[in-house]
Enzyme design. Structure first.
Site, PDB file in Angstrom:
ATOM      1  N   GLY A  64      -1.777  -3.882  -2.885  1.00  0.00           N
ATOM      2  CA  GLY A  64      -1.682  -2.448  -2.638  1.00  0.00           C
ATOM      3  C   GLY A  64      -2.795  -1.949  -1.739  1.00  0.00           C
ATOM      4  N   HIS A  65      -3.295  -0.763  -2.062  1.00  0.00           N
ATOM      5  CA  HIS A  65      -4.264  -0.074  -1.220  1.00  0.00           C
ATOM      6  C   HIS A  65      -5.669  -0.665  -1.288  1.00  0.00           C
ATOM      7  CE1 HIS A  65      -5.855   3.282   1.059  1.00  0.00           C
ATOM      8  NE2 HIS A  65      -6.758   3.501   0.107  1.00  0.00           N
ATOM      9  N   CYS A  66      -6.067  -1.174  -2.421  1.00  0.00           N
ATOM     10  CA  CYS A  66      -7.451  -1.648  -2.625  1.00  0.00           C
ATOM     11  C   CYS A  66      -7.532  -3.164  -2.487  1.00  0.00           C
ATOM     12  CB  CYS A  66      -7.964  -1.195  -3.983  1.00  0.00           C
ATOM     13  SG  CYS A  66      -8.011   0.593  -4.142  1.00  0.00           S
ATOM     14  N   VAL A  67      -7.443  -3.632  -1.272  1.00  0.00           N
ATOM     15  CA  VAL A  67      -7.440  -5.074  -0.995  1.00  0.00           C
ATOM     16  C   VAL A  67      -8.648  -5.755  -1.623  1.00  0.00           C
ATOM     17  CG1 VAL A  67      -7.571  -6.793   0.844  1.00  0.00           C
ATOM     18  CG2 VAL A  67      -6.105  -4.788   1.118  1.00  0.00           C
ATOM     19  N   ASP A  81       0.855  -1.191   0.000  1.00  0.00           N
ATOM     20  CA  ASP A  81       0.000   0.000   0.000  1.00  0.00           C
ATOM     21  C   ASP A  81       0.892   1.243   0.000  1.00  0.00           C
ATOM     22  OD1 ASP A  81      -1.768   2.101   0.563  1.00  0.00           O
ATOM     23  OD2 ASP A  81      -3.025   0.842   1.817  1.00  0.00           O
TER      24      ASP A  81
END
Length: 84
Positions: free
Chosen positions: A63-66, A36
């Site tokens: 990353g950020h959008c699991v 992330d």
């Protein structure tokens, strides 16, 4: 998500939010991507420390959008968590 965004935009808000998080009695599952670049894993660890009944799962190569990047993996984590 309010606390996550506040942490990014206003340094120190996570510390202010800690007493609020400490009052949460419900179990919490924190799912975080190890890659992330928006909110670092260190923030997830602060939430883990602040939430009295939390579990942290750091997803590798995510990353950020699991939920968008690894939906099947997230489902495998969430399903037994909510079944308890």
């Amino acid at each position: 998500m309010l606390f996550v965004e506040a942490t990014v935009r206003v340094p120190g808000v996570a510390i202010v939010a800690a007493p609020v998080l400490a009052s949460v009695k419900a179990p919490a599952l924190i799912a975080w991507g190890d890659k992330d670049k928006i909110v670092p894993v260190a923030t997830a660890k602060r939430y883990l420390a602040a939430l009295p009944n939390a579990k942290l799962e750091v997803l590798q190569d995510c990353g950020h959008c699991v939920d968008l990047e690894q939906p099947e993996r997230l489902a495998r984590l969430v399903t037994p968590f909510i079944a308890r």
